[in-house]
Design a protein around this motif. Structure first.
Motif, PDB file in Angstrom:
ATOM      1  N   CYS A 107       0.805  -1.215   0.000  1.00  0.00           N
ATOM      2  CA  CYS A 107       0.000   0.000   0.000  1.00  0.00           C
ATOM      3  C   CYS A 107       0.842   1.271   0.000  1.00  0.00           C
ATOM      4  O   CYS A 107       0.314   2.365  -0.246  1.00  0.00           O
ATOM      5  CB  CYS A 107      -0.939   0.017   1.202  1.00  0.00           C
ATOM      6  N   CYS A 108       2.159   1.149   0.288  1.00  0.00           N
ATOM      7  CA  CYS A 108       2.982   2.356   0.407  1.00  0.00           C
ATOM      8  C   CYS A 108       4.298   2.294  -0.362  1.00  0.00           C
ATOM      9  O   CYS A 108       5.115   3.216  -0.254  1.00  0.00           O
ATOM     10  CB  CYS A 108       3.274   2.639   1.879  1.00  0.00           C
ATOM     11  N   LEU A 109       4.537   1.234  -1.142  1.00  0.00           N
ATOM     12  CA  LEU A 109       5.809   1.103  -1.844  1.00  0.00           C
ATOM     13  C   LEU A 109       6.082   2.279  -2.772  1.00  0.00           C
ATOM     14  O   LEU A 109       7.219   2.766  -2.862  1.00  0.00           O
ATOM     15  CB  LEU A 109       5.835  -0.206  -2.644  1.00  0.00           C
ATOM     16  N   SER A 110       5.066   2.748  -3.466  1.00  0.00           N
ATOM     17  CA  SER A 110       5.268   3.814  -4.439  1.00  0.00           C
ATOM     18  C   SER A 110       5.643   5.145  -3.804  1.00  0.00           C
ATOM     19  O   SER A 110       6.170   6.031  -4.484  1.00  0.00           O
ATOM     20  CB  SER A 110       4.002   3.995  -5.284  1.00  0.00           C
ATOM     21  N   GLN A 111       5.408   5.306  -2.485  1.00  0.00           N
ATOM     22  CA  GLN A 111       5.693   6.578  -1.828  1.00  0.00           C
ATOM     23  C   GLN A 111       6.972   6.549  -1.000  1.00  0.00           C
ATOM     24  O   GLN A 111       7.417   7.585  -0.500  1.00  0.00           O
ATOM     25  CB  GLN A 111       4.526   6.971  -0.911  1.00  0.00           C
ATOM     26  N   LEU A 112       7.583   5.383  -0.843  1.00  0.00           N
ATOM     27  CA  LEU A 112       8.771   5.258  -0.011  1.00  0.00           C
ATOM     28  C   LEU A 112       9.957   6.022  -0.597  1.00  0.00           C
ATOM     29  O   LEU A 112      10.223   5.956  -1.790  1.00  0.00           O
ATOM     30  CB  LEU A 112       9.154   3.790   0.176  1.00  0.00           C
ATOM     31  N   GLU A 113      10.684   6.714   0.285  1.00  0.00           N
ATOM     32  CA  GLU A 113      11.903   7.406  -0.094  1.00  0.00           C
ATOM     33  C   GLU A 113      13.142   6.721   0.466  1.00  0.00           C
ATOM     34  O   GLU A 113      14.234   6.872  -0.074  1.00  0.00           O
ATOM     35  CB  GLU A 113      11.857   8.862   0.389  1.00  0.00           C
ATOM     36  N   PHE A 114      12.971   5.976   1.552  1.00  0.00           N
ATOM     37  CA  PHE A 114      14.061   5.225   2.184  1.00  0.00           C
ATOM     38  C   PHE A 114      13.578   3.804   2.438  1.00  0.00           C
ATOM     39  O   PHE A 114      12.506   3.597   3.013  1.00  0.00           O
ATOM     40  CB  PHE A 114      14.468   5.886   3.510  1.00  0.00           C
ATOM     41  N   LEU A 115      14.386   2.814   2.031  1.00  0.00           N
ATOM     42  CA  LEU A 115      14.013   1.417   2.231  1.00  0.00           C
ATOM     43  C   LEU A 115      15.248   0.617   2.588  1.00  0.00           C
ATOM     44  O   LEU A 115      16.280   0.698   1.920  1.00  0.00           O
ATOM     45  CB  LEU A 115      13.373   0.835   0.967  1.00  0.00           C
ATOM     46  N   GLU A 116      15.139  -0.158   3.663  1.00  0.00           N
ATOM     47  CA  GLU A 116      16.204  -1.084   4.056  1.00  0.00           C
ATOM     48  C   GLU A 116      15.610  -2.473   4.195  1.00  0.00           C
ATOM     49  O   GLU A 116      14.607  -2.669   4.874  1.00  0.00           O
ATOM     50  CB  GLU A 116      16.847  -0.665   5.378  1.00  0.00           C
ATOM     51  N   LEU A 117      16.234  -3.455   3.539  1.00  0.00           N
ATOM     52  CA  LEU A 117      15.765  -4.843   3.583  1.00  0.00           C
ATOM     53  C   LEU A 117      16.934  -5.777   3.810  1.00  0.00           C
ATOM     54  O   LEU A 117      18.030  -5.575   3.265  1.00  0.00           O
ATOM     55  CB  LEU A 117      15.066  -5.229   2.274  1.00  0.00           C
ATOM     56  N   ASP A 118      16.706  -6.819   4.593  1.00  0.00           N
ATOM     57  CA  ASP A 118      17.661  -7.910   4.741  1.00  0.00           C
ATOM     58  C   ASP A 118      17.211  -9.018   3.794  1.00  0.00           C
ATOM     59  O   ASP A 118      16.200  -9.678   4.039  1.00  0.00           O
ATOM     60  CB  ASP A 118      17.667  -8.392   6.188  1.00  0.00           C
ATOM     61  N   ILE A 119      17.950  -9.213   2.704  1.00  0.00           N
ATOM     62  CA  ILE A 119      17.538 -10.198   1.701  1.00  0.00           C
ATOM     63  C   ILE A 119      18.477 -11.392   1.664  1.00  0.00           C
ATOM     64  O   ILE A 119      18.524 -12.130   0.677  1.00  0.00           O
ATOM     65  CB  ILE A 119      17.433  -9.561   0.298  1.00  0.00           C
ATOM     66  N   THR A 120      19.264 -11.604   2.744  1.00  0.00           N
ATOM     67  CA  THR A 120      20.113 -12.783   2.797  1.00  0.00           C
ATOM     68  C   THR A 120      19.237 -14.034   2.734  1.00  0.00           C
ATOM     69  O   THR A 120      18.259 -14.163   3.467  1.00  0.00           O
ATOM     70  CB  THR A 120      20.939 -12.807   4.096  1.00  0.00           C
ATOM     71  N   GLY A 121      19.573 -14.938   1.859  1.00  0.00           N
ATOM     72  CA  GLY A 121      18.804 -16.169   1.711  1.00  0.00           C
ATOM     73  C   GLY A 121      17.634 -16.063   0.770  1.00  0.00           C
ATOM     74  O   GLY A 121      16.938 -17.053   0.526  1.00  0.00           O
ATOM     75  N   ALA A 122      17.372 -14.871   0.235  1.00  0.00           N
ATOM     76  CA  ALA A 122      16.236 -14.715  -0.670  1.00  0.00           C
ATOM     77  C   ALA A 122      16.481 -15.489  -1.957  1.00  0.00           C
ATOM     78  O   ALA A 122      17.545 -15.409  -2.564  1.00  0.00           O
ATOM     79  CB  ALA A 122      16.015 -13.234  -0.987  1.00  0.00           C
ATOM     80  N   ASP A 123      15.480 -16.241  -2.363  1.00  0.00           N
ATOM     81  CA  ASP A 123      15.590 -17.034  -3.586  1.00  0.00           C
ATOM     82  C   ASP A 123      15.417 -16.124  -4.797  1.00  0.00           C
ATOM     83  O   ASP A 123      14.617 -15.192  -4.783  1.00  0.00           O
ATOM     84  CB  ASP A 123      14.524 -18.132  -3.584  1.00  0.00           C
ATOM     85  N   TYR A 124      16.191 -16.391  -5.838  1.00  0.00           N
ATOM     86  CA  TYR A 124      16.117 -15.579  -7.043  1.00  0.00           C
ATOM     87  C   TYR A 124      15.117 -16.175  -8.028  1.00  0.00           C
ATOM     88  O   TYR A 124      15.170 -17.362  -8.349  1.00  0.00           O
ATOM     89  CB  TYR A 124      17.492 -15.475  -7.708  1.00  0.00           C
TER      90      TYR A 124
END
Length: 501
Positions: free
Chosen positions: A343-360
């Protein structure tokens, strides 16, 4: 044009020039010689300031420094007791892993230090004569056994209309069943929990040991409230969702709330336009199952846990900063946060994610991040898929200006190096003209990391600066000793970066 940035020491030619500049900028002395007839008299100009100004100056010092000014003159003897900043921080994080070293002490020695800390705080509060305080902070190894004293500290802060309240307690273990519980009765909340007979006996026994002249917490018979509270930070403090909801609804200017290792909190609700909260931090609350943030003007949200919890966001038009990370690696560490933040991805100006282990997923579709200016990613350092993830993030973030990559070794041994046939060719990012600064923390001379750096240098045409730091600051914050192997790796990584990049 990329530039390698390093810290430089002042050269011998520059040092005298800097000293001359300091002499030019030197402030006027607080004492002045005044000549009367044939005598020179030393006049103290700073002591002529009104009490309000001197108290503001003392509030910038530590408590121990402020107390030392009492010996200057009679004018200063009691001024420190009106300081508006009560920061009882008696933990030195410069000496290494404080929690581990404290835990290695004998129980008797640990309790002696706790009693000494309690006595210090109580003595200062007994002498304090100010009508208001801006900040109250308690930071030490305390638990439920010291409930009587801590309750009185909170009452003291509330009666003086505290603006910043920080109860950041430490434990020898990550989580403990002996954490202090916030006194809900002080807020007017009547708890039905009576506690076990053993707990009541322990409270009574420790109360007798920790006598204080501060009035009893419950003798007032009324709820004081947090009408002036702007910032609340709690660490290893138990509290229920009822307590948090009541606090949010009855603190009209509370804008910042931070809960760290808070047991007892199961479902957190931040709902309603009347709530003033702008910044919310939730870290390592082991009992938390769900978070609901709806119909509020919250601006930033930070969530860190061992596993992802149920997160519901709805109607949060002011939310522009989000950080989501977890300790246990999950293959859906990209898909699930994106779904929860839809609901808010399009308005985000700062984003931090831990994507260790994320499948491609080569056929996966990333949502557009049209307003994103700052992106921070925690990735496995020796993981081929990290570069693929990065290029897709760049693709959907056309106006990204700053990229921070935190390289983690937790998955290095488990990462499966995938071939180009499995993952497809790396997509170039030359068409993105806004990315100017890249920071890389935890650099190691792995083939995947070097490839990632070279890919950015060669394909992002607007890039102005790359900063390389071999220290994993998010894994080894102040107060935690880094293993000697880690330090040796950092030295080798720094040398490799300077020679090959």
């Amino acid at each position: 044009m990329c530039s390698w940035t390093r810290r430089a020491h002042m050269s011998e030619m520059e040092e005298p020039r800097a000293q001359n500049n300091l002499r030019k900028k030197r402030v006027r002395p607080t004492f002045q010689f005044v000549q009367i007839k044939d005598e020179c008299i030393l006049v103290d100009r700073i002591s002529e300031f009104p009490d309000e100004i001197l108290i503001n100056i003392l509030s910038l010092l530590t408590l121990k420094e402020a107390a030392c000014t009492s010996i200057l003159s009679r004018r200063w003897q009691y001024l420190w007791a009106s300081t508006m900043t009560l920061n009882f921080d008696d933990v030195n994080f410069e000496v290494g892993s404080t929690s581990r070293r404290f835990g290695e002490l004998k129980r008797e020695s640990r309790d002696q230090q706790r009693f000494r800390y309690i006595d210090w705080v109580n003595r200062v509060l007994e002498q304090h004569s100010g009508q208001n305080i801006e900040r109250f902070r308690a930071h030490f190894f305390l638990d439920y056994r010291f409930k009587s004293s801590i309750d009185k500290w909170i009452q003291f802060a509330m009666e003086r209309r505290v603006q910043i309240l920080e109860l950041e307690f430490l434990t020898e273990k990550s989580f403990s069943d002996e954490d202090y519980t916030f006194p809900q009765k002080l807020l007017g909340i009547i708890s039905t929990e009576k506690g076990s007979a053993l707990e009541q006996f322990l409270y009574s026994a420790w109360d007798n040991l920790l006598q204080s002249d501060i009035p009893s917490l419950y003798s007032c018979g009324y709820s004081i409230g947090f009408k002036s509270l702007k910032v609340l930070r709690l660490q290893h403090v138990r509290g229920t969702e009822e307590f948090i909801e009541y606090l949010l609804s009855n603190s009209p200017v509370l804008e910042r709330l931070s809960l760290n290792a808070a047991r007892g909190l199961v479902n957190l609700r931040v709902v309603g336009q009347s709530i003033a909260l702008k910044h919310l931090v939730i870290k390592h609350c082991p009992d938390l199952n769900s978070i609901e943030i709806c119909d509020t003007n919250i601006v930033s949200f930070i969530y860190c846990a061992y596993d992802m919890t149920n997160l519901l966001l709805r109607n949060v038009p002011s939310l522009v900063e989000v950080s989501i990370s977890k300790e246990r690696c999950r293959i859906d560490s990209i898909r699930r946060p994106f779904t929860q933040l839809s609901c808010c991805l399009s308005q985000l100006e700062f984003l931090e994610l831990d994507i260790t282990g994320a499948d491609y997923n080569h056929n996966g579709v990333f949502p557009r991040l049209e307003n994103l200016k700052h992106l921070e990613l925690v990735v496995a350092s020796d993981y081929d898929q990290a570069l693929h993830h990065l290029t897709y993030f760049l693709k959907v973030s056309p106006y990204l200006q700053r990229l921070v990559l935190k390289l983690d070794m937790r998955l290095a041994a488990q990462a499966r190096i995938m071939s180009r046939h499995e993952t497809g060719e790396i997509e170039k990012a030359a068409k993105y003209h806004y990315l100017k600064v890249v920071e890389m923390a935890g650099y190691r001379p792995c083939a995947c990391v070097v490839e990632l750096v070279m890919h950015l240098i060669e394909n992002v045409d607007a890039l102005e600066k790359i900063m390389i730091d071999p220290v994993r600051t998010w894994c080894w914050p102040n107060g935690i000793d880094r293993p000697i192997e880690e330090v040796e790796e950092e030295v080798q990584a720094r040398t490799h970066a300077m020679e090959h990049l």
